[in-house]
Each structure stands twice: as structure tokens, then as C-alpha cells.
Motif scaffolding. Structure first.
Motif, PDB file in Angstrom:
ATOM      1  N   LYS A   1      35.462  24.115  47.089  1.00  0.00           N
ATOM      2  CA  LYS A   1      34.397  24.137  47.606  1.00  0.00           C
ATOM      3  C   LYS A   1      34.036  26.077  47.986  1.00  0.00           C
ATOM      4  N   VAL A   2      34.586  27.151  47.323  1.00  0.00           N
ATOM      5  CA  VAL A   2      34.232  27.933  47.438  1.00  0.00           C
ATOM      6  C   VAL A   2      33.880  29.238  46.024  1.00  0.00           C
ATOM      7  N   SER A   3      32.382  29.825  46.843  1.00  0.00           N
ATOM      8  CA  SER A   3      32.145  29.733  45.188  1.00  0.00           C
ATOM      9  C   SER A   3      32.653  31.329  44.538  1.00  0.00           C
ATOM     10  N   PHE A   4      33.567  31.791  43.801  1.00  0.00           N
ATOM     11  CA  PHE A   4      33.804  33.110  43.832  1.00  0.00           C
ATOM     12  C   PHE A   4      33.320  33.598  42.468  1.00  0.00           C
ATOM     13  N   VAL A   5      32.929  34.775  42.720  1.00  0.00           N
ATOM     14  CA  VAL A   5      32.236  35.692  41.537  1.00  0.00           C
ATOM     15  C   VAL A   5      33.363  37.439  41.257  1.00  0.00           C
ATOM     16  N   GLU A   6      33.205  37.651  40.056  1.00  0.00           N
ATOM     17  CA  GLU A   6      34.746  38.915  39.786  1.00  0.00           C
ATOM     18  C   GLU A   6      34.062  40.302  39.991  1.00  0.00           C
ATOM     19  N   ALA A   7      33.600  41.318  40.710  1.00  0.00           N
ATOM     20  CA  ALA A   7      32.637  41.880  41.119  1.00  0.00           C
ATOM     21  C   ALA A   7      34.564  43.291  40.997  1.00  0.00           C
ATOM     22  N   ALA A   8      34.016  44.425  40.261  1.00  0.00           N
ATOM     23  CA  ALA A   8      34.886  45.542  40.212  1.00  0.00           C
ATOM     24  C   ALA A   8      34.344  46.514  42.562  1.00  0.00           C
ATOM     25  N   PHE A   9      35.794  46.351  42.696  1.00  0.00           N
ATOM     26  CA  PHE A   9      35.943  47.204  43.542  1.00  0.00           C
ATOM     27  C   PHE A   9      34.774  47.783  44.359  1.00  0.00           C
ATOM     28  N   PRO A  10      33.758  49.092  43.593  1.00  0.00           N
ATOM     29  CA  PRO A  10      33.106  49.677  43.726  1.00  0.00           C
ATOM     30  C   PRO A  10      31.962  49.441  43.836  1.00  0.00           C
ATOM     31  N   GLN A  11      31.814  48.212  43.069  1.00  0.00           N
ATOM     32  CA  GLN A  11      30.757  47.189  43.514  1.00  0.00           C
ATOM     33  C   GLN A  11      30.220  46.603  45.002  1.00  0.00           C
ATOM     34  N   HIS A  12      31.321  46.157  45.501  1.00  0.00           N
ATOM     35  CA  HIS A  12      31.594  45.241  46.369  1.00  0.00           C
ATOM     36  C   HIS A  12      30.643  45.847  47.541  1.00  0.00           C
ATOM     37  N   ALA A  13      30.219  47.082  47.878  1.00  0.00           N
ATOM     38  CA  ALA A  13      29.217  47.456  49.450  1.00  0.00           C
ATOM     39  C   ALA A  13      28.318  46.865  48.688  1.00  0.00           C
ATOM     40  N   ASP A  14      27.442  47.966  47.421  1.00  0.00           N
ATOM     41  CA  ASP A  14      26.013  46.800  47.591  1.00  0.00           C
ATOM     42  C   ASP A  14      26.082  45.716  47.598  1.00  0.00           C
ATOM     43  N   LEU A  15      26.775  44.691  46.249  1.00  0.00           N
ATOM     44  CA  LEU A  15      26.503  43.342  46.350  1.00  0.00           C
ATOM     45  C   LEU A  15      27.013  42.840  48.024  1.00  0.00           C
TER      46      LEU A  15
END
Length: 315
Positions: free
Chosen positions: A163-177
Motif C-alpha cells: 500500500k506504499v508507492s516506491f519510486v527509484e531515485a539515486a541518492f544525490p536526487q533525494h533532497a531535490d525530490l
């Protein structure tokens, strides 16, 4: 007389050459090693910077790979000779038909380690496992260590991770997301976690990893079985170098040099690395450690074939 002297000189030169160590007569073995931007690769960085690979006649090129989940494919295509997938990514690749084995290991889990966790977007209100239901959460690799262990934590807390939606993103993108509102939270690790919280883009909702047992691999160093069979001395030398680096890391006097090595390869400033927690090194991978991951992934229905831990570790 001259001919005799020439012959004796030639024989002496040949004897001197034969007396040299075999390793010195051979060109170094080239190894391209793939890593991601986490401190769990510290033992490899240290081995490179302290000369432990060169000492064993290995020419190791460290190659940055943005997403951990792509490392097995790079091994299969020979873009890498050895790479550092998380245990779950490694096992999924083997389950999918790739003939890979483990040469050595990177970091291991620790009950006192708080270097990764669930970081929620400022204002999201996420605090508990139940708050994650219906939310979009970024992970640095689908099926990788943080994704699998986070789902295990949710399940252990009575939450259906489906029931949780997971999306793939590289570590350096986490803050911007997080800042842009593309995700509600990320499962991330230091030093990126510290930078996010210090910037105000997010807050640590949970250091969820404290539920994990002590001393299980977070990163493993894998290679094609065929490559290891053709290069047994190089594989053994790589493992020995990482073991030596792990011993170096465990001496407090070497802390500054260890952090300098990490900073060189994951491109982070000294002031950020100074605050980052470093996973304990675990250079040797055991059958018990691999078995733990096999069981965890079976529980999440991630494996289709029976896997034998002993067969997955290079001798």
C-alpha cells in the motif's frame, strides 16, 4: 674467451631474472570496480588510496555507478569486473539467471548505526510506519538494501508495504525530490541524509534499521563466476586487500585518512564527511550472512528459485 664471458653474463642475467618474484615479472591485472555513493564502500576506497591493491599487483579502477540495481547488468556485460550491489540486488540477479559469486564484502549492519533511515518531507507529517500508507517514497534502488529492509520494517510493524508507492531515485536526487514535493519521503543514507536534514528539506522520521540483526552485509562485492575462475589470484588479491583495508579502518588513528579516501570517491566536502557515520567493515562474507538475506527475500516473495548460500561465495 670473450664468447665464454658473454655466455656467463647471459646465464647470470637469466638467473637473476628467474630469481625475481613471479608477481614482479607480470603486468598488473586490470580490475574495473563499480561502486555507488555510500560510505559502505570505504574499505575499497581505503585499499585504493593506501596502495593495498597495487601491493598485490592489481590495477583497480573505481567507477561510479548512479543506481545500485544496475551493477549486475554491468558485470554481465563486462563493463565491470567486480561491483558492489546490495545483497538483495545480488540475489535477485542470481535468481534471474546471472552466474555471479561473492568475492568479498563492504559494510555491515550495527545496532548502534544511525547512518540511514526514513527521511520525510518537511510538513508531510510522517512519523510512524502507518503514516507511510498511500504515500510515495523514494528509494535508491528498487530491490536494493534500503528498499528491502524498509519493507521488512513496515511488515514487522503491521503495515502492508504493497500500500506504499516506491519510486527509484539515486541518492544525490533525494533532497531535490523532497523540496519539489515529488515524493513524500525517501529512504536514504549519510552523508545525504545529514545534508537533507541540515537544509530543512526533510526530517528523520525513523532510524528504522535498528531492527536489523548485527553484522549482516549491506554491500557485497560480486563478480561473474567465469571471471573468478579465470582470474583466481586477482580475486583472492582483491579480497586480501579489502581485508587489510578493514583492519586499517578499525584503528582510530586512521579515521582522518579513511574519511579523506571516502571524500575523494563520493565527492563530498570534508565538513560533511566529518559528521557522517561509517558502517563497520565486513570484508569476509559468510554463508550465514547470505542465508539471512535469502530468508528475508523469500518472506517478501522476491525469489523464484531455491538458492544455496555456499555456492554463491567464491573460494
Amino acid at each position: 674467451m670473450m664468447k665464454r664471458r658473454t655466455l656467463l653474463s647471459a646465464l647470470a642475467a637469466a638467473s637473476a631474472t628467474a630469481a625475481l618474484p613471479l608477481r614482479a615479472q607480470q603486468p598488473p591485472t586490470k580490475i574495473v570496480f563499480g561502486y555507488t555513493a555510500v560510505t559502505d564502500f570505504a574499505s575499497v576506497f581505503v585499499a585504493a588510496e593506501e596502495g593495498y591493491f597495487k601491493k598485490r599487483n592489481l590495477d583497480v579502477e573505481l567507477k561510479f555507478i548512479p543506481l545500485n540495481s544496475t551493477i549486475p547488468a554491468a558485470l554481465q556485460s563486462d563493463s565491470l569486473h567486480i561491483g558492489g550491489p546490495t545483497p538483495s540486488v545480488f540475489l535477485q540477479a542470481v535468481d534471474g539467471g546471472l552466474d555471479l559469486v561473492l568475492v568479498s564484502g563492504g559494510g555491515v549492519t550495527s545496532k548502534t548505526f544511525t547512518g540511514f533511515g526514513l527521511v520525510a518531507r518537511a510538513g508531510s507529517g510522517i512519523r510512524t510506519p502507518q503514516d507511510c500508507v498511500g504515500k510515495k517514497i523514494g528509494v535508491p534502488g528498487l530491490g536494493a538494501f534500503l528498499h528491502v529492509t524498509f519493507r521488512a520494517w513496515l511488515k514487522g510493524s503491521g503495515v502492508d508495504y504493497r500500500k506504499v508507492s516506491f519510486v527509484e531515485a539515486a541518492f544525490p536526487q533525494h533532497a531535490d525530490l523532497l523540496r519539489g514535493g515529488s515524493v513524500d519521503a525517501v529512504v536514504t543514507a549519510d552523508p545525504f541524509m545529514s545534508r537533507i536534514t541540515e537544509s530543512g528539506a526533510g526530517y528523520v522520521a525513523s532510524y528504522y534499521a535498528t531492527f536489523l540483526p548485527e553484522g549482516n552485509q549491506t554491500i557485497v562485492h560480486a563478480a561473474k563466476r567465469e571471471w573468478v575462475a579465470k582470474n583466481p589470484a586477482a580475486a583472492r588479491g582483491f579480497r586480501e586487500a579489502v581485508v587489510e583495508a578493514a583492519a586499517f579502518m578499525q584503528q582510530p588513528k586512521n579515521d582522518a585518512r579513511m574519511r579523506s579516501a571516502i571524500g575523494k570517491y563520493i565527492k563530498l566536502p570534508p565538513e560533511v564527511l566529518a559528521k557522517a557515520q561509517i558502517s563497520p567493515p565486513g570484508a569476509i562474507v559468510s554463508e550465514k550472512q547470505v542465508g539471512y538475506w535469502i530468508d528475508l527475500m523469500k518472506d517478501q516473495e522476491m525469489l523464484k528459485t531455491p538458492l544455496e548460500a555456499a555456492r554463491l561465495i567464491a573460494k
